[in-house]
Design a protein around this motif. Structure first.
Motif, PDB file in Angstrom:
ATOM      1  N   LEU A 157       0.284  -8.602 -38.837  1.00 53.07           N
ATOM      2  CA  LEU A 157       0.090  -7.163 -38.734  1.00 53.07           C
ATOM      3  C   LEU A 157      -0.515  -6.908 -37.359  1.00 53.07           C
ATOM      4  O   LEU A 157      -1.598  -7.411 -37.051  1.00 53.07           O
ATOM      5  CB  LEU A 157      -0.868  -6.705 -39.849  1.00 53.07           C
ATOM      6  N   VAL A 158       0.219  -6.197 -36.528  1.00 51.47           N
ATOM      7  CA  VAL A 158      -0.254  -5.910 -35.170  1.00 51.47           C
ATOM      8  C   VAL A 158       0.135  -4.480 -34.806  1.00 51.47           C
ATOM      9  O   VAL A 158       1.316  -4.157 -34.671  1.00 51.47           O
ATOM     10  CB  VAL A 158       0.368  -6.871 -34.122  1.00 51.47           C
ATOM     11  N   ASP A 159      -0.866  -3.627 -34.639  1.00 53.61           N
ATOM     12  CA  ASP A 159      -0.569  -2.246 -34.266  1.00 53.61           C
ATOM     13  C   ASP A 159      -0.217  -2.099 -32.783  1.00 53.61           C
ATOM     14  O   ASP A 159       0.652  -1.314 -32.431  1.00 53.61           O
ATOM     15  CB  ASP A 159      -1.781  -1.349 -34.566  1.00 53.61           C
ATOM     16  N   GLY A 160      -0.915  -2.833 -31.918  1.00 57.03           N
ATOM     17  CA  GLY A 160      -0.734  -2.625 -30.492  1.00 57.03           C
ATOM     18  C   GLY A 160      -1.280  -1.273 -30.084  1.00 57.03           C
ATOM     19  O   GLY A 160      -1.916  -0.599 -30.891  1.00 57.03           O
TER      20      GLY A 160
END
Lengths: 429, 429
Positions: free
Chosen positions: A192-195
């Motif tokens: 899970l990576v929003d950036g």
């Protein structure tokens, strides 16, 4: 004719396991960053494409000799500042990092080096490494590769999260054009990576992605993502087989040819005999008892009474061997094609094992390298010097000039980035 | 009298949020490692103990100005090679790294810098950061601190996994004395780490552990583990209160006094008026509309019709405010003690907010710093220059010589390691 590519694969005192025992070895300097800076400058003097570090997350069997010392990403930052042109490639494991850490550190290093960074994506192997990062054991091969693919996609997306022209720096207005810095919103099976990333887009767009796919799954991953490939090839036929298989997979993935660089161990001498002497000198530094014990394990029979300087006897065929087949096959191949003494066999296994080994004069070695490149076995080589810096000095001072005379290798760098050296386009965004 | 300690806290173009808008700012160089190397050399010229980087794992609101650019551990490796004496301190979050990664990179940097590394242990704060590393949201405060304590213990154990004399390097025998490299076998609530580390014991034994405990739990963690402490103190009384509380906790933990360094924003001028002019010059670069909007949010009332250069009206007391209390309390304190105009208040909030701000001549600022140290508020300061490099040049060239004349600050480095600068013993093993 296409330029050959040359990488220096830096490993401790050299790739020969006994190299550290040599009276002139740099074993006292393995934790001294200046040693690595000097090696990078030496490779840059030879106009190499890059220097390269493998990486491991477990100390291993260190009584026998050095394995890992400093951490590669921190080393490369210092080496970037000690050099101007040469590429700098670090292994980063997709099993132990988060994609955000990897993307951030590699992007930062690409800025620090002015666009000279490469990333060798590996999935790691050993339970002892997993057990340093919170896992009871390594995930399965399939699981590691599924994670690696999602990892690569996420890292690439993070590098793309800043457009090339996102930084506006308008002192009366905005620092960035916020519409050109976009979240990633990756919610996958493993990550899970929003950036977006904290680091602006790297000078190369993407640091160059290397891979060393050997298994079927590894080759497919390399075919879809790698921009350059490290390979293991014992001889030209096996190099050709790997090369054509890999390029076919690359083509099937709809991508242009990628540079393939097999590992290469060289012993260079002004005469054939001097080269052999250098090899023998290192081989004779191997502690005989523990090397014998190890070989006994590898082949499943006791070799303690074999004569050290007599030819190795014939071994049972691969089908008859019940232990790990890969290394046994390598040993059979060395015995069959080189007819070594026991000491020579122990030396070969101690220096790059299944990788190609070339021993001879600069002309002879240049001939062989040329043959590999011209006959579809390689686009260049990942040099694994048996001893450092000696063996790579020999290549830089004797083999490289010969390759240059033949028009096979650059005399000067033509560009500033690792992409330039490898002839790779910069991905825009 | 004990020596004062000085840290340079490097942050973008300076700690004033509008610093990047100044015509002379280095905003174009924020991704250029040479900028940070020059700052480190400047601080080294001032004989500072160390330079220090905070760290964040989310891009934040970047339209308004730079926040993060390069990654601190990779920056410090390069800066280590551009300097000789000064300490190099990086923030590393216990919430986002594994202890093995942290121990390995910090140990490697301690080798690269010849024993000048410090680690500021933080637990991080924002959900936006958590959501870049696989977590839906930040763990609770209690959970983060429980993890941080186990994290610190594991990192220390990994640094201790190699004895100081483990490396034997006997060319006829062993590379290491295997009995002096021991596994860690940590199987805790948060981490599983077998060890040993891949990196030999750091030159300092342990890189110096910094902490900035503010909450009750944070103060206790700092008291048990920190070897030096960053603090937030608005004025001398609040510094004294923090100082005596923290040293009491340190003592209760059975440890010797630790150096406490509050953050300090300075505007230095050859006259009081010149110093005020420098402050005003930065304050006037703040975009008024967005700063007004932000203040309106902070205090829960619309300030869009307040006059920019008139004194700020009185605000309701803390008890009557229902939003986040910390920042509101800071604002009340600034209004009460400084009677600022709206522009001045916006400027104060844009440059270190609740941290102490000293404005004046070198003598006046040296007086104040001396008073803080002599009256039990501080052992030194973590300098937060509003603009870089200007504000820190002023300190190095004008304040430091004044402190040296008074015998309050070193004229030359007395040792080579960060431990030496801080007067900390090296833990043996």
């Amino acid at each position: 004719m296409a330029n050959m590519h040359l990488n220096l694969f830096i490993m401790g005192c050299g790739h020969h396991k006994a190299a550290w025992r040599h009276p002139r070895s740099s074993v006292e300097r393995l934790a001294d960053i200046r040693y690595y800076e000097e090696l990078a400058r030496l490779a840059e003097r030879g106009r190499f494409d890059a220097v390269f570090f493998a990486d491991g997350h477990a100390a291993g069997n260190i009584a026998d000799g050095p394995l890992w010392t400093l951490e590669p990403l921190t080393m490369l930052a210092a080496m970037a500042r000690a050099t101007e042109h040469i590429g700098l490639i670090s292994t980063v494991s997709s099993t132990f990092y988060t994609p955000f850490h990897a993307a951030r550190m590699l992007a930062s290093l690409d800025h620090i080096s002015g666009g000279r960074l490469g990333w060798n994506l590996v999935t790691s192997m050993f339970d002892s490494e997993a057990r340093n990062h919170g896992l009871e054991a390594m995930p399965s091969h399939a699981e590691r590769y599924a994670r690696a693919e999602e990892f690569a996609n996420t890292v690439l997306a993070l590098w793309d999260s800043w457009s090339d022209d996102a930084l506006v720096r308008d002192r009366q207005g905005d620092y960035v054009d916020a519409s050109r810095v976009r979240p990633v919103h990756h919610h996958g099976e493993h990550f899970l990576v929003d950036g977006p990333l904290t680091v602006p887009r790297p000078p190369q767009g993407h640091p160059v992605l290397f891979q060393a796919g050997a298994s079927d799954q590894g080759r497919d991953l390399a075919a879809r993502y790698a921009e350059a490939i490290y390979a293991v090839a014992y001889d030209l036929p096996s190099a050709q087989a790997y090369y054509s298989d890999l390029q076919a997979r690359v083509k099937a993935a709809g991508r242009p040819k990628v540079a393939i660089m097999p590992g290469l161990v060289t012993y260079v001498g002004s005469t054939e005999e001097e080269a052999r002497r250098k090899q023998r000198e290192l081989d004779e530094l191997l502690p005989v008892d523990s090397s014998r014990r190890q070989l006994s394990q590898f082949i499943g029979q006791d070799v303690s009474d074999w004569e050290l300087d007599a030819p190795v006897p014939e071994l049972p065929p691969l089908e008859a061997f019940s232990g790990p087949k890969g290394r046994y096959a390598t040993i059979l191949r060395i015995i069959e094609s080189e007819r070594p003494t026991l000491r020579q066999l122990l030396g070969r296994l101690a220096a790059g094992g299944g990788h190609c080994t070339m021993v001879g004069t600069p002309e002879r070695i240049a001939d062989e390298m040329q043959r590999w490149v011209e006959q579809g076995g390689a686009d260049g080589f990942n040099l694994m010097p048996p001893s450092l810096p000696d063996s790579i000095e020999d290549v830089v001072e004797q083999v490289v000039p010969e390759l240059q005379r033949r028009g096979l290798f650059r005399r000067e760098y033509q560009g500033r980035t690792l992409r330039d050296h490898l002839g790779l386009a910069r991905p825009g965004r």
